[in-house]
Enzyme design. Structure first.
Site, PDB file in Angstrom:
ATOM      1  CB  CYS A 102      19.483 -60.875  29.208  1.00  0.00           C
ATOM      2  SG  CYS A 102      19.190 -60.644  27.448  1.00  0.00           S
TER       3      CYS A 102
ATOM      4  CG  HIS B  29      15.269 -60.655  23.553  1.00  0.00           C
ATOM      5  ND1 HIS B  29      15.857 -59.441  23.838  1.00  0.00           N
ATOM      6  CD2 HIS B  29      15.760 -61.530  24.473  1.00  0.00           C
ATOM      7  CE1 HIS B  29      16.660 -59.569  24.887  1.00  0.00           C
ATOM      8  NE2 HIS B  29      16.620 -60.822  25.289  1.00  0.00           N
TER       9      HIS B  29
ATOM     10  CG  HIS C  10      14.299 -63.786  28.672  1.00  0.00           C
ATOM     11  ND1 HIS C  10      14.806 -63.197  29.810  1.00  0.00           N
ATOM     12  CD2 HIS C  10      15.182 -63.476  27.687  1.00  0.00           C
ATOM     13  CE1 HIS C  10      15.923 -62.557  29.520  1.00  0.00           C
ATOM     14  NE2 HIS C  10      16.175 -62.721  28.233  1.00  0.00           N
ATOM     15  CD  GLU C  11      15.825 -65.878  24.717  1.00  0.00           C
ATOM     16  OE1 GLU C  11      16.056 -64.975  23.882  1.00  0.00           O
ATOM     17  OE2 GLU C  11      16.554 -66.072  25.707  1.00  0.00           O
TER      18      GLU C  11
END
Length: 202
Positions: A121, A167, A163-164
């Site tokens: 990341c 966030h 993954h994003e």
């Protein structure tokens, strides 16, 4: 014939990416990437109500920042902006491969099949750890012009999107790491605190 050529030109124009940006790194990227430990990474992002030039400018600046860090994905909270926007380009070294912009992305469904893969990341540089995620997903989102889209993704694209989106929800990939010993080791080696990791519930 002139009319036909004009129509072809018009169609070609429509197919051009709405956001054009060089993939060459710049010395001073337009945005700062916040690192693990900053509250920006733990604050859930807000839905984008209107897709306008300001949102497209933000997406462009995010892409420039991402390319300058040699990343393949970046979410707005990573640059301190709490909007549900992320950019992805799995082929960041290919100048002819257009990036993707995801506005208000939502995972509609996930596969029962899961796999483990090493993730890194831009907000946690130097740390690379295995994370278990669904192998494929179905996604709804809006593109950079505000058009509603749906897509099926698997492999690296599915993993990067998940993954994003994490966030956008205030979650970092290290929250999902199960190898506690390796997690502590890599965090310590890269000057991050174990106390900045919040164990995810899913």
């Amino acid at each position: 014939m002139a009319g036909s050529f004009a129509q072809l030109a018009k169609n070609a124009e429509k197919k051009k990416p709405s956001i054009s940006v060089s993939k060459e790194p710049v010395e001073n990227p337009p945005l700062k990437v916040y690192q693990l430990g900053d509250e920006a990474l733990r604050t859930p992002a807000n839905r984008i109500v209107k897709v306008d030039d300001a949102i497209r400018k933000l997406a462009k600046d995010m892409l420039i920042t991402m390319y300058s860090s040699k990343g393949i994905g970046l979410a707005a909270p990573q640059v301190g902006i709490q909007k549900r926007l992320l950019v992805i380009d799995l082929n960041f070294e290919d100048p002819n491969s257009p990036p993707m912009v995801f506005i208000n992305p939502e995972i509609i469904s996930s596969s029962a099949t899961v796999d483990t893969y090493e993730e890194g990341c831009l907000s946690i540089p130097g740390v690379y750890l295995n994370v278990l995620r669904p192998s494929s997903i179905k996604l709804s989102y809006r593109d950079e012009m505000g058009r509603p889209k749906k897509m099926n993704a698997d492999g690296l694209m599915a993993r990067c999107i998940q993954h994003e989106i994490d966030h956008l929800n205030g979650v970092c990939f290290v929250d999902k790491v199960t190898d506690e010993e390796e997690l502590k080791k890599q965090l310590n080696e890269n000057n991050f605190k174990r106390s900045d990791v919040i164990k995810a519930t899913n």
